[in-house]
Design a protein around this motif. Sequence first.
Motif, PDB file in Angstrom:
ATOM      1  N   LYS A   1     -19.667  -2.952  34.787  1.00  0.00           N
ATOM      2  CA  LYS A   1     -19.272  -2.384  33.299  1.00  0.00           C
ATOM      3  C   LYS A   1     -17.778  -2.332  32.925  1.00  0.00           C
ATOM      4  O   LYS A   1     -17.264  -1.815  33.835  1.00  0.00           O
ATOM      5  CB  LYS A   1     -19.869  -0.922  33.387  1.00  0.00           C
ATOM      6  N   ARG A   2     -17.475  -2.780  32.244  1.00  0.00           N
ATOM      7  CA  ARG A   2     -15.901  -2.986  31.779  1.00  0.00           C
ATOM      8  C   ARG A   2     -15.745  -1.630  31.256  1.00  0.00           C
ATOM      9  O   ARG A   2     -16.325  -0.838  30.503  1.00  0.00           O
ATOM     10  CB  ARG A   2     -15.754  -4.127  30.722  1.00  0.00           C
ATOM     11  N   VAL A   3     -14.204  -1.227  31.483  1.00  0.00           N
ATOM     12  CA  VAL A   3     -13.873   0.057  31.036  1.00  0.00           C
ATOM     13  C   VAL A   3     -12.631   0.032  30.220  1.00  0.00           C
ATOM     14  O   VAL A   3     -12.298  -1.067  29.814  1.00  0.00           O
ATOM     15  CB  VAL A   3     -13.387   0.884  32.552  1.00  0.00           C
ATOM     16  N   ASP A   4     -12.257   1.253  29.682  1.00  0.00           N
ATOM     17  CA  ASP A   4     -10.971   1.312  28.961  1.00  0.00           C
ATOM     18  C   ASP A   4      -9.891   1.517  29.792  1.00  0.00           C
ATOM     19  O   ASP A   4      -8.622   0.998  29.306  1.00  0.00           O
ATOM     20  CB  ASP A   4     -10.994   2.719  28.107  1.00  0.00           C
ATOM     21  N   VAL A   5      -9.642   2.134  30.909  1.00  0.00           N
ATOM     22  CA  VAL A   5      -8.520   2.159  31.915  1.00  0.00           C
ATOM     23  C   VAL A   5      -8.826   1.796  33.095  1.00  0.00           C
ATOM     24  O   VAL A   5      -9.880   2.176  33.912  1.00  0.00           O
ATOM     25  CB  VAL A   5      -8.176   3.871  31.839  1.00  0.00           C
ATOM     26  N   VAL A   6      -8.140   1.019  33.714  1.00  0.00           N
ATOM     27  CA  VAL A   6      -8.151   0.752  35.204  1.00  0.00           C
ATOM     28  C   VAL A   6      -7.131   1.173  35.860  1.00  0.00           C
ATOM     29  O   VAL A   6      -5.868   0.802  35.414  1.00  0.00           O
ATOM     30  CB  VAL A   6      -8.253  -0.783  35.321  1.00  0.00           C
ATOM     31  N   VAL A   7      -6.989   1.954  36.878  1.00  0.00           N
ATOM     32  CA  VAL A   7      -5.938   2.425  37.800  1.00  0.00           C
ATOM     33  C   VAL A   7      -5.945   1.453  39.026  1.00  0.00           C
ATOM     34  O   VAL A   7      -6.974   1.302  39.930  1.00  0.00           O
ATOM     35  CB  VAL A   7      -6.049   3.947  37.998  1.00  0.00           C
ATOM     36  N   VAL A   8      -4.856   0.888  39.192  1.00  0.00           N
ATOM     37  CA  VAL A   8      -4.696  -0.370  40.455  1.00  0.00           C
ATOM     38  C   VAL A   8      -3.753   0.113  41.260  1.00  0.00           C
ATOM     39  O   VAL A   8      -2.544   0.210  41.085  1.00  0.00           O
ATOM     40  CB  VAL A   8      -4.887  -1.640  39.854  1.00  0.00           C
ATOM     41  N   SER A   9      -4.027  -0.070  42.559  1.00  0.00           N
ATOM     42  CA  SER A   9      -2.983  -0.249  43.560  1.00  0.00           C
ATOM     43  C   SER A   9      -2.349  -1.631  43.605  1.00  0.00           C
ATOM     44  O   SER A   9      -3.095  -2.528  43.729  1.00  0.00           O
ATOM     45  CB  SER A   9      -3.222   0.381  44.918  1.00  0.00           C
ATOM     46  N   GLY A  10      -0.936  -1.854  43.793  1.00  0.00           N
ATOM     47  CA  GLY A  10      -0.196  -3.024  44.007  1.00  0.00           C
ATOM     48  C   GLY A  10      -0.629  -3.415  45.556  1.00  0.00           C
ATOM     49  O   GLY A  10      -0.282  -4.577  45.849  1.00  0.00           O
ATOM     50  N   TYR A  11      -1.041  -2.739  46.312  1.00  0.00           N
ATOM     51  CA  TYR A  11      -1.071  -2.767  47.698  1.00  0.00           C
ATOM     52  C   TYR A  11      -2.064  -4.298  48.032  1.00  0.00           C
ATOM     53  O   TYR A  11      -2.985  -4.497  47.301  1.00  0.00           O
ATOM     54  CB  TYR A  11      -2.135  -1.731  48.447  1.00  0.00           C
ATOM     55  N   PRO A  12      -1.699  -5.291  49.189  1.00  0.00           N
ATOM     56  CA  PRO A  12      -0.502  -5.035  49.885  1.00  0.00           C
ATOM     57  C   PRO A  12       0.768  -5.701  49.483  1.00  0.00           C
ATOM     58  O   PRO A  12       1.770  -5.698  50.278  1.00  0.00           O
ATOM     59  CB  PRO A  12      -1.226  -5.662  51.173  1.00  0.00           C
ATOM     60  N   ALA A  13       0.754  -6.440  48.138  1.00  0.00           N
ATOM     61  CA  ALA A  13       1.873  -6.764  47.622  1.00  0.00           C
ATOM     62  C   ALA A  13       2.845  -5.896  46.965  1.00  0.00           C
ATOM     63  O   ALA A  13       3.140  -6.059  45.653  1.00  0.00           O
ATOM     64  CB  ALA A  13       1.595  -8.125  46.842  1.00  0.00           C
ATOM     65  N   ASP A  14       3.191  -5.080  47.719  1.00  0.00           N
ATOM     66  CA  ASP A  14       3.824  -3.796  46.752  1.00  0.00           C
ATOM     67  C   ASP A  14       5.258  -3.613  47.114  1.00  0.00           C
ATOM     68  O   ASP A  14       5.812  -2.502  46.803  1.00  0.00           O
ATOM     69  CB  ASP A  14       3.134  -2.574  47.150  1.00  0.00           C
TER      70      ASP A  14
END
Length: 425
Positions: free
Chosen positions: A272-285
Amino acid sequence: MKVTLPYGGEKVSFEVDDDRFVKMYDPVHTPPAPDFAAEIERALDHPVGTPRLEEMITPDMRVNIIVDDGSRPTPIGRILPIVLARLEAIGVRDENICIIVALGSHRHMTAQELAERVGEQVYARYEVVNSEFRDPDKLVFLGKTSDGVDIYAYKRVMEADIRIGIGNLVPHPVMGWSGGGKILYPGVAGEDTVSYFHLKASLYNENLFGNSASPVRTMMEGWVDTIGLDFIVNTVLNSDLEMCHAVAGHYVHAQRAGVELAKHVLGCKVEKRVDVVVVSGYPADQDFWQSPKGMYAAEHALKGGSGGTIVLVSPNYEGVGPHPEFLQMMGRDDGDEIVKGIFDGAPCEGDALAIAVGNSMSKMRRRRRLVVVSNGVSPEEMALCGCRHYPVEALQQAVDDAMAQYPDATVAAVSNGAETFLYQA
């Protein structure tokens, strides 16, 4: 509910109502190969699209082994001894082996970092060098592409009878997937050659992250033919950076076989697609040059072809990274005109690679609302590239503000953003 994400070596959390949170998009855990060395040996014994090394190499040959740098999680220090033992068994002398770290356009690794990357014993026994992409005296002209582009590469790479590339398979914003010929191009190509390639790639107005049929990879592989790559070893790591699979052989055929394995390890279906995605840049951070890979992954979980918000959480310990000019280009809307002008003969004013990457990212900025939660970059830097900034201590506020933009906002999260392949149901 409480959602926890990696922030470098630490963990950070935010809270969201249960009925608003759709899913944590983490791939189903794939157990590592039961015996690391045996899996590498199996791949070497059964290469895809080439003979075994023992059938390709004779004792008098010079062999260059090209490996990726410290910005990648590839277990180089565990793979190299196995490959080197094969070369020793063939009879290749130590002085005829050179290990070249493919920097692309990244900074030189220090002697200590090189030793850690390849292993202390390997570093002490064999020649280990950084590639060079900027110094013209260390580059060699290899001819032109079909569309007339000059191809330059690090001279030491070409001073061998056999070239072996070692890397890892993960989704990539431009190539679709890493691995294969990417270790040569852009890994050891000259700056102008790399820049031209990225400039062409920046004209594509789509998210190619995880696209195994990326037209940019097809173009790249044609250029690699000019340099020549005889054999690859590519790994597939799970989200804990443990090796699950290895492939070896031809830089196209083995890479494609490895991608199919990687999709099962790193893939996660978007239900299900959403309005907001919170994503960690790990491990290329480690910096903002690398961490936006998480944005490319996250976009596949957003509603529609435009709109929605991506909240990138990354420490960016080394700040913006090696090409700070890309921030300004990312904040502009006329990048395609600038790039096309360069192709038409206009002088390239500034860092061409920064122009290219900035132009690619500007298209995402225009498609989506971008937020960066990080203590490694400043609000002023993020304002340049059109991203809203929050310190990591204000992660909750960043998520709350993002949700406030949409009625009955829905939220998802990705904890291994730089290496998670999201695909539609």
